[in-house]
Design an enzyme around this catalytic site. Structure first.
Site, PDB file in Angstrom:
ATOM      1  N   VAL A  35      15.357   3.785   1.721  1.00 27.86           N
ATOM      2  CA  VAL A  35      16.543   4.334   2.629  1.00 27.86           C
ATOM      3  C   VAL A  35      17.236   5.870   2.389  1.00 27.86           C
ATOM      4  O   VAL A  35      18.147   6.038   2.711  1.00 27.86           O
ATOM      5  CB  VAL A  35      17.591   3.345   3.247  1.00 27.86           C
ATOM      6  CG1 VAL A  35      16.958   2.189   3.879  1.00 27.86           C
ATOM      7  CG2 VAL A  35      18.280   3.008   1.806  1.00 27.86           C
ATOM      8  N   HIS A  61      12.674   0.664   6.728  1.00 26.05           N
ATOM      9  CA  HIS A  61      13.954   0.119   6.799  1.00 26.05           C
ATOM     10  C   HIS A  61      15.066   1.027   7.120  1.00 26.05           C
ATOM     11  O   HIS A  61      16.107   0.503   6.745  1.00 26.05           O
ATOM     12  CB  HIS A  61      14.167  -0.429   5.285  1.00 26.05           C
ATOM     13  CG  HIS A  61      13.336  -1.715   5.039  1.00 26.05           C
ATOM     14  ND1 HIS A  61      13.014  -2.253   3.604  1.00 26.05           N
ATOM     15  CD2 HIS A  61      12.559  -2.458   5.588  1.00 26.05           C
ATOM     16  CE1 HIS A  61      12.133  -3.077   3.773  1.00 26.05           C
ATOM     17  NE2 HIS A  61      11.960  -3.138   4.744  1.00 26.05           N
ATOM     18  N   CYS A  64      31.640   7.041  22.086  1.00 25.53           N
ATOM     19  CA  CYS A  64      32.357   5.894  22.907  1.00 25.53           C
ATOM     20  C   CYS A  64      33.254   5.453  21.963  1.00 25.53           C
ATOM     21  O   CYS A  64      33.845   4.076  22.283  1.00 25.53           O
ATOM     22  CB  CYS A  64      31.070   5.012  23.423  1.00 25.53           C
ATOM     23  SG  CYS A  64      30.779   3.911  22.002  1.00 25.53           S
ATOM     24  N   GLY A  67       5.311   1.333  -6.335  1.00 27.83           N
ATOM     25  CA  GLY A  67       6.628   1.108  -7.152  1.00 27.83           C
ATOM     26  C   GLY A  67       7.463   0.034  -5.888  1.00 27.83           C
ATOM     27  O   GLY A  67       8.615   0.138  -5.622  1.00 27.83           O
ATOM     28  N   ASN A  79       2.388   0.703 -10.308  1.00 30.68           N
ATOM     29  CA  ASN A  79       3.753   0.038 -10.725  1.00 30.68           C
ATOM     30  C   ASN A  79       3.998   0.215 -12.295  1.00 30.68           C
ATOM     31  O   ASN A  79       3.350  -0.100 -12.919  1.00 30.68           O
ATOM     32  CB  ASN A  79       4.050  -1.255 -10.085  1.00 30.68           C
ATOM     33  CG  ASN A  79       5.202  -1.936 -10.228  1.00 30.68           C
ATOM     34  OD1 ASN A  79       6.121  -1.795 -11.088  1.00 30.68           O
ATOM     35  ND2 ASN A  79       5.632  -2.282  -8.923  1.00 30.68           N
ATOM     36  N   ALA A  83       5.509   6.089 -11.553  1.00 27.39           N
ATOM     37  CA  ALA A  83       5.148   6.560 -10.302  1.00 27.39           C
ATOM     38  C   ALA A  83       5.000   8.426 -10.515  1.00 27.39           C
ATOM     39  O   ALA A  83       4.307   9.036 -10.136  1.00 27.39           O
ATOM     40  CB  ALA A  83       5.785   6.412  -9.224  1.00 27.39           C
TER      41      ALA A  83
HETATM   42  P1  OAD Z   1      12.398  -3.587  -5.933  1.00 31.58           P
HETATM   43  O1  OAD Z   1      13.776  -3.403  -6.658  1.00 31.58           O
HETATM   44  O2  OAD Z   1      12.254  -5.117  -5.484  1.00 31.58           O
HETATM   45  O3  OAD Z   1      11.084  -3.325  -6.892  1.00 31.58           O
HETATM   46  C1  OAD Z   1      10.951  -2.174  -7.328  1.00 31.58           C
HETATM   47  C2  OAD Z   1       9.760  -2.227  -8.188  1.00 31.58           C
HETATM   48  O4  OAD Z   1       9.375  -0.849  -8.766  1.00 31.58           O
HETATM   49  C3  OAD Z   1       9.437  -2.979  -9.458  1.00 31.58           C
HETATM   50  O5  OAD Z   1       8.132  -3.624  -8.989  1.00 31.58           O
HETATM   51  C4  OAD Z   1       9.408  -2.130 -10.548  1.00 31.58           C
HETATM   52  O6  OAD Z   1       8.476  -2.611 -11.471  1.00 31.58           O
HETATM   53  C5  OAD Z   1       8.800  -0.886 -10.000  1.00 31.58           C
HETATM   54  N1  OAD Z   1       9.163   0.315 -10.662  1.00 31.58           N
HETATM   55  C6  OAD Z   1      10.566   0.619 -11.280  1.00 31.58           C
HETATM   56  N2  OAD Z   1      10.618   1.857 -11.741  1.00 31.58           N
HETATM   57  C7  OAD Z   1       9.378   2.411 -11.664  1.00 31.58           C
HETATM   58  C8  OAD Z   1       8.723   3.578 -11.724  1.00 31.58           C
HETATM   59  N3  OAD Z   1       9.348   4.698 -12.382  1.00 31.58           N
HETATM   60  N4  OAD Z   1       7.602   3.941 -11.292  1.00 31.58           N
HETATM   61  C9  OAD Z   1       6.663   2.936 -10.686  1.00 31.58           C
HETATM   62  N5  OAD Z   1       7.090   1.410 -10.573  1.00 31.58           N
HETATM   63  C10 OAD Z   1       8.518   1.340 -10.674  1.00 31.58           C
HETATM   64  O7  OAD Z   1      12.082  -2.606  -4.725  1.00 31.58           O
HETATM   65  P2  OAD Z   1      11.573  -2.752  -3.519  1.00 31.58           P
HETATM   66  O8  OAD Z   1      10.200  -3.511  -3.707  1.00 31.58           O
HETATM   67  O9  OAD Z   1      11.318  -1.554  -2.674  1.00 31.58           O
HETATM   68  O10 OAD Z   1      15.082  -4.106   1.778  1.00 31.58           O
HETATM   69  O11 OAD Z   1      12.210  -3.687  -2.504  1.00 31.58           O
HETATM   70  C11 OAD Z   1      11.964  -4.187  -1.241  1.00 31.58           C
HETATM   71  C12 OAD Z   1      13.359  -4.008  -0.310  1.00 31.58           C
HETATM   72  O12 OAD Z   1      14.092  -5.095  -0.820  1.00 31.58           O
HETATM   73  C13 OAD Z   1      14.067  -2.902  -0.147  1.00 31.58           C
HETATM   74  O13 OAD Z   1      13.615  -1.954   0.705  1.00 31.58           O
HETATM   75  C14 OAD Z   1      15.374  -3.510   0.151  1.00 31.58           C
HETATM   76  C15 OAD Z   1      15.537  -4.677  -0.799  1.00 31.58           C
HETATM   77  O14 OAD Z   1      16.406  -5.537  -0.673  1.00 31.58           O
HETATM   78  C16 OAD Z   1      16.330  -3.790   2.123  1.00 31.58           C
HETATM   79  O15 OAD Z   1      17.273  -3.515   2.159  1.00 31.58           O
HETATM   80  C17 OAD Z   1      15.671  -4.594   3.823  1.00 31.58           C
END
Ligand code: OAD
Length: 252
Positions: A110, A126, A157, A194, A221, A239
């Site tokens: 976001v 999201h 409003c 990621g 990842n 990444a």
């Molecule tokens: P997470 O914080 O759950 O996962 C981040 C991932 O990125 C992990 O698997 C890390 O190993 C990986 N990571 C970290 N740094 C990295 C880098 N430099 N290069 C590559 N990989 C890296 O985040 P999301 O999976 O995006 O939802 O989380 C999904 C959703 O959960 C979010 O959109 C949010 C959250 O609650 C809502 O707010 C609805």
């Protein structure tokens, strides 16, 4: 010789070849792609959900109970993200999009950094913290003011505004989901970058494309995830390093 580097280069050139031979590519990004820009991720040792409870801050019930607290948290996140810049991972996806016109970028993030990098039309599944939505008239407005007035009110409003993001327990916009599934069901390659793959429906996108379209699914990842064994290739690394290497390998 550094064996890990050799293995990575082989995997990267394999991914590059697959992408080069494809016209329909879907990229799904998560918090990991913005980590190198300084945006906190959600899970893992430094993740936001280590210090904050999602139930208190990222649900419609939490907003109903305490909109001031929720807005203070979003204002803090907006102030943290506002000065941050896209990193080489975001820019590499802009380059990839130029080489593969049939590329669809879907992000769970976001933070707005794909748009800031110049990605054409990322699907922000999201929502975005740079948009607000009125609880009364349902209008949405771009809003980049930091700090934001707490509690912000609708210009049209005077209703209470909320961040235009998807909270836990809320459904995703159906039209957006339909669009994403349409692309997944035609995808030749899916790049999953990621994300910890803990949140549905994004966590299923790779497998949906694999089952329905026979897509070649690649995970990039920093660490292995619970889904790594399901994919065709899982490459461990940042990444911001892996994506530019893939793009270089694809060539002009
Ligand atoms: P997470 O914080 O759950 O996962 C981040 C991932 O990125 C992990 O698997 C890390 O190993 C990986 N990571 C970290 N740094 C990295 C880098 N430099 N290069 C590559 N990989 C890296 O985040 P999301 O999976 O995006 O939802 O989380 C999904 C959703 O959960 C979010 O959109 C949010 C959250 O609650 C809502 O707010 C609805």
């Amino acid at each position: 010789m550094d064996t890990k580097l050799t293995v990575d280069i082989e995997a990267i050139s394999q991914v590059a070849e697959r992408i080069k031979a494809s016209t329909r590519v879907v990229v799904l990004t998560g918090a990991g792609i913005s980590q190198e820009s300084g945006v906190p991720t959600f899970r893992g040792a430094d993740g936001l959900w280590q210090s904050f409870r999602a139930e208190d801050l990222a649900t419609p019930e939490a907003f109903q109970r305490d909109p001031v607290l929720v807005w203070q948290w979003y204002d803090w996140r907006r102030s943290l993200i506002k000065p941050l810049e896209p990193n080489p991972g975001h820019y590499a996806l802009v380059e990839l999009e130029k080489r593969i016109p049939g590329l669809t970028l879907v992000t769970q993030n976001v933070d707005g950094l794909h748009r800031a990098a110049g990605s054409r039309d990322p699907i922000e599944m999201h929502g975005t913290i740079w948009r607000v939505r009125c609880l009364e008239c349902k209008n949405t407005f771009e809003n980049r003011t930091v700090p934001i007035t707490i509690l912000p009110k609708c210009e049209a409003c005077d209703g209470l505004l909320r961040p235009d993001v998807v909270w836990f327990g809320e459904s995703l916009n159906e039209e957006i989901l339909h669009t994403i599934y349409t692309y997944l069901q035609k995808a030749q390659v899916v790049l999953i970058v990621g994300t910890s793959a803990m949140v549905q429906p994004a966590a299923s996108f790779g497998m949906v494309a694999k089952r329905t379209a026979g897509a070649f699914v690649v995970e990039l990842n920093r660490s292995r995830t619970h889904q790594s064994p399901l994919f065709d290739i899982s490459i461990q690394g940042n990444a911001g390093e892996l994506l530019p290497r893939i793009v270089d390998c694809i060539g002009p």
